[in-house]
Design an enzyme around this catalytic site. Structure first.
Site, PDB file in Angstrom:
ATOM      1  N   ARG A  29       0.818  -1.225   0.000  1.00 43.61           N
ATOM      2  CA  ARG A  29       0.000   0.000   0.000  1.00 43.61           C
ATOM      3  C   ARG A  29       0.849   1.271   0.000  1.00 43.61           C
ATOM      4  O   ARG A  29       0.469   2.284   0.585  1.00 43.61           O
ATOM      5  CB  ARG A  29      -0.943   0.036   1.209  1.00 43.61           C
ATOM      6  N   ARG A  33      -3.005   6.986   1.129  1.00 39.21           N
ATOM      7  CA  ARG A  33      -3.441   8.210   1.803  1.00 39.21           C
ATOM      8  C   ARG A  33      -2.434   8.838   2.761  1.00 39.21           C
ATOM      9  O   ARG A  33      -2.622   9.980   3.175  1.00 39.21           O
ATOM     10  CB  ARG A  33      -4.757   7.943   2.545  1.00 39.21           C
ATOM     11  N   ARG A  42      -6.140  11.917  -5.691  1.00 40.65           N
ATOM     12  CA  ARG A  42      -7.372  11.226  -5.312  1.00 40.65           C
ATOM     13  C   ARG A  42      -8.542  12.207  -5.285  1.00 40.65           C
ATOM     14  O   ARG A  42      -9.642  11.899  -5.755  1.00 40.65           O
ATOM     15  CB  ARG A  42      -7.151  10.587  -3.943  1.00 40.65           C
ATOM     16  N   ASP A  79      -6.887  -2.396  -7.383  1.00 42.94           N
ATOM     17  CA  ASP A  79      -7.454  -3.013  -6.177  1.00 42.94           C
ATOM     18  C   ASP A  79      -7.826  -4.453  -6.486  1.00 42.94           C
ATOM     19  O   ASP A  79      -8.128  -4.795  -7.634  1.00 42.94           O
ATOM     20  CB  ASP A  79      -8.693  -2.245  -5.699  1.00 42.94           C
ATOM     21  N   TYR A 155     -15.242 -11.044   0.280  1.00 47.45           N
ATOM     22  CA  TYR A 155     -15.891  -9.746   0.026  1.00 47.45           C
ATOM     23  C   TYR A 155     -17.124  -9.916  -0.859  1.00 47.45           C
ATOM     24  O   TYR A 155     -18.136  -9.245  -0.673  1.00 47.45           O
ATOM     25  CB  TYR A 155     -14.907  -8.764  -0.620  1.00 47.45           C
TER      26      TYR A 155
HETATM   27  O1  CP3 Z   1      -0.137  -1.523  -2.499  1.00 51.07           O
HETATM   28  C1  CP3 Z   1      -0.382  -0.590  -3.283  1.00 51.07           C
HETATM   29  O2  CP3 Z   1       0.085   0.569  -3.134  1.00 51.07           O
HETATM   30  C2  CP3 Z   1      -1.203  -0.894  -4.528  1.00 51.07           C
HETATM   31  C3  CP3 Z   1      -2.583  -0.663  -4.429  1.00 51.07           C
HETATM   32  C4  CP3 Z   1      -3.500  -1.551  -3.615  1.00 51.07           C
HETATM   33  C5  CP3 Z   1      -4.723  -1.064  -3.104  1.00 51.07           C
HETATM   34  N1  CP3 Z   1      -5.418  -2.094  -2.584  1.00 51.07           N
HETATM   35  C6  CP3 Z   1      -5.144   0.345  -3.161  1.00 51.07           C
HETATM   36  C7  CP3 Z   1      -6.191   0.820  -2.246  1.00 51.07           C
HETATM   37  C8  CP3 Z   1      -3.440  -2.922  -3.311  1.00 51.07           C
HETATM   38  C9  CP3 Z   1      -2.337  -3.924  -3.559  1.00 51.07           C
HETATM   39  C10 CP3 Z   1      -4.671  -3.262  -2.666  1.00 51.07           C
HETATM   40  C11 CP3 Z   1      -5.012  -4.623  -2.231  1.00 51.07           C
HETATM   41  C12 CP3 Z   1      -6.240  -4.846  -1.476  1.00 51.07           C
HETATM   42  N2  CP3 Z   1      -7.448  -4.216  -1.605  1.00 51.07           N
HETATM   43  C13 CP3 Z   1      -6.386  -5.866  -0.500  1.00 51.07           C
HETATM   44  C14 CP3 Z   1      -5.337  -6.885  -0.121  1.00 51.07           C
HETATM   45  C15 CP3 Z   1      -4.254  -6.336   0.717  1.00 51.07           C
HETATM   46  C16 CP3 Z   1      -4.682  -5.815   2.053  1.00 51.07           C
HETATM   47  O3  CP3 Z   1      -4.443  -4.633   2.309  1.00 51.07           O
HETATM   48  O4  CP3 Z   1      -5.218  -6.609   2.848  1.00 51.07           O
HETATM   49  C17 CP3 Z   1      -7.700  -5.781  -0.001  1.00 51.07           C
HETATM   50  C18 CP3 Z   1      -8.304  -6.668   1.072  1.00 51.07           C
HETATM   51  C19 CP3 Z   1      -8.369  -4.749  -0.712  1.00 51.07           C
HETATM   52  C20 CP3 Z   1      -9.790  -4.327  -0.610  1.00 51.07           C
HETATM   53  C21 CP3 Z   1      -9.900  -2.927  -0.155  1.00 51.07           C
HETATM   54  N3  CP3 Z   1      -9.566  -1.828  -0.918  1.00 51.07           N
HETATM   55  C22 CP3 Z   1     -10.357  -2.470   1.097  1.00 51.07           C
HETATM   56  C23 CP3 Z   1     -10.807  -3.361   2.242  1.00 51.07           C
HETATM   57  C24 CP3 Z   1     -10.300  -1.078   1.063  1.00 51.07           C
HETATM   58  C25 CP3 Z   1     -10.775  -0.135   2.146  1.00 51.07           C
HETATM   59  C26 CP3 Z   1      -9.810   0.008   3.238  1.00 51.07           C
HETATM   60  C27 CP3 Z   1      -8.949   1.212   3.035  1.00 51.07           C
HETATM   61  O5  CP3 Z   1      -7.726   1.104   3.234  1.00 51.07           O
HETATM   62  O6  CP3 Z   1      -9.524   2.257   2.732  1.00 51.07           O
HETATM   63  C28 CP3 Z   1      -9.755  -0.691  -0.178  1.00 51.07           C
HETATM   64  C29 CP3 Z   1      -9.493   0.687  -0.640  1.00 51.07           C
HETATM   65  C30 CP3 Z   1      -8.126   0.998  -1.142  1.00 51.07           C
HETATM   66  N4  CP3 Z   1      -7.371   0.201  -1.953  1.00 51.07           N
HETATM   67  C31 CP3 Z   1      -7.414   2.212  -0.906  1.00 51.07           C
HETATM   68  C32 CP3 Z   1      -6.204   2.098  -1.595  1.00 51.07           C
HETATM   69  C33 CP3 Z   1      -5.119   3.123  -1.688  1.00 51.07           C
HETATM   70  C34 CP3 Z   1      -7.924   3.395  -0.108  1.00 51.07           C
HETATM   71  C35 CP3 Z   1      -8.987   4.079  -0.890  1.00 51.07           C
HETATM   72  C36 CP3 Z   1      -8.899   5.573  -0.972  1.00 51.07           C
HETATM   73  O7  CP3 Z   1      -7.889   6.164  -1.402  1.00 51.07           O
HETATM   74  O8  CP3 Z   1      -9.906   6.182  -0.623  1.00 51.07           O
END
Ligand code: CP3
Length: 347
Positions: A29, A33, A42, A79, A155
């Site tokens: 990640r 943010r 964003r 994602d 999910y």
């Molecule tokens: O790692 C990176 O920088 C690449 C991008 C990436 C994102 N999500 C961007 C993201 C990767 C590799 C993921 C994987 C992901 N997404 C997983 C597996 C890894 C983990 O963290 O467990 C899962 C379970 C998800 C599903 C997901 N996406 C959730 C549960 C959420 C909400 C939680 C949160 O952190 O807000 C997201 C949103 C998400 N995916 C964001 C980002 C940067 C935040 C959204 C935003 O900017 O508003």
């Protein structure tokens, strides 16, 4: 230890079998943010999915942490829920609440899932990969990814994140044949999605199984290990040299050893992993991890000490420095700078 020429990626060298000191470094990640420049893009994109599906913006945010910290690998900004979305499942991200999906829980909904990923949703991901690969120096690797079938299914079944993934566990127990069809579908579409990312320019792919740790050993075998083995075989059948990183978060040491034996190039470790017990695995596969993201928020002497312990515990074996899970939005940038300095200092 092997020296690598500047144009070769140290991250890929470790995936390919070398031991490096200092170890290559990236953060799960890492585009996100905690970075003001991410928050700016964003805000411009409006919502998260628009950002994921705009190749130009996705490329920009993928590159941001590389510019700032010069990590050894970039991970494409996307994602894991893009796959269900590309299978026609309704998906939205509610600010501050995480993902919401139209739940897929019965035979009709599973049978209705198309075989082909919607190109209007996955196409922009592949385009962002080509653009990012072209913009990066050869010494910085580019990682593509997908969610593991089990984690994606949790999910899809619940329609949201839950504490213990109860809805998917219950469906798998009540209707294992039905749940198997969903997993099988995700195995096939994950192979397609990962191969297309490699084709577009990803140097390695990571499979995120965030919820592997909530299953008993028998269920882990069926819903995590077997699908992972099939995805790896499916990729290697087409691209025998493809580099695969498996991240089964919360998996036992025994499970990690079985996954390493599949021949994957690395296994990801979360912060609960027993490093001394797992060190020997680093002779078979690269070990990626495993700083607790909360240590990075807390900072101070405990952070320095843990970075040093991780490095010495894995000194002499194949290691890629990373966090044990994604970096959190509230992490101070100064602490990331400290991590970069300490992870790369002479040991
Ligand atoms: O790692 C990176 O920088 C690449 C991008 C990436 C994102 N999500 C961007 C993201 C990767 C590799 C993921 C994987 C992901 N997404 C997983 C597996 C890894 C983990 O963290 O467990 C899962 C379970 C998800 C599903 C997901 N996406 C959730 C549960 C959420 C909400 C939680 C949160 O952190 O807000 C997201 C949103 C998400 N995916 C964001 C980002 C940067 C935040 C959204 C935003 O900017 O508003």
């Amino acid at each position: 230890m092997t020296g690598v020429p500047a144009e070769r990626s140290s991250f890929l060298a470790v995936l390919d079998g070398d031991v490096m000191n200092p170890p290559p470094l990236w953060m799960m990640r890492q585009a996100g943010r905690y970075l003001p420049e991410y928050r700016e893009v964003r805000a411009k994109a409006g919502d998260f999915l628009t950002l994921c599906y705009s190749p130009e913006l996705a490329t920009e945010v993928t590159l941001q942490p590389i510019r700032r910290f010069d990590f050894d690998a970039a991970i494409i900004f996307s994602d894991i829920l893009v796959v269900p979305h590309a299978l026609g499942v309704g998906l939205r991200f509610e600010t501050g609440e995480g993902p919401r999906l139209d739940p897929v829980t019965d035979a009709a909904a599973i049978a209705a899932l198309p075989d082909i990923l919607d190109p209007s949703r996955v196409g922009p991901v592949y385009e962002a990969i080509s653009r990012t690969r072209a913009a990066l120096p050869r010494s910085t690797a580019l990682i593509g990814f997908c969610g593991a079938p089990w984690t994606v299914a949790t999910y899809m079944v619940a329609g949201r994140g839950t504490d213990d993934q109860g809805p998917a566990r219950l469906l798998a127990l009540r209707e294992p044949d039905l749940f198997q069809r969903l997993i099988d579908h995700l195995v096939e579409t994950s192979v397609t999605h990962l191969l297309a990312q490699i084709e577009a320019g990803a140097d390695a792919v990571q499979i995120f199984d965030t919820w592997a740790g909530v299953l008993d050993p028998i269920s882990f075998e069926r819903w995590c290990f077997d699908p992972l083995a099939r995805i790896a075989a499916g990729i290697w059948a087409v691209k025998p040299d493809a580099r695969i990183i498996a991240f089964p978060k919360g998996a036992s040491s025994k499970a990690l050893a079985r996954i390493a034996a599949l021949g994957v190039n690395a296994v990801g470790l979360d912060w609960t992993a027993d490093r001394t017990a797992l060190r020997k695995l680093g002779e078979k596969t690269a070990l990626q991890g495993n700083l607790d993201p909360l240590r990075l928020i807390a900072g101070g002497p405990q952070l320095d000490e843990e970075i040093l312990r991780i490095r010495s515990d894995f000194d002499g074996v194949r290691h890629i420095f990373n966090l044990g899970h994604g970096i959190r939005p509230e992490t101070p940038i100064a602490h990331v700078e400290r991590l970069v300095e300490k992870a790369r200092a002479p040991l």
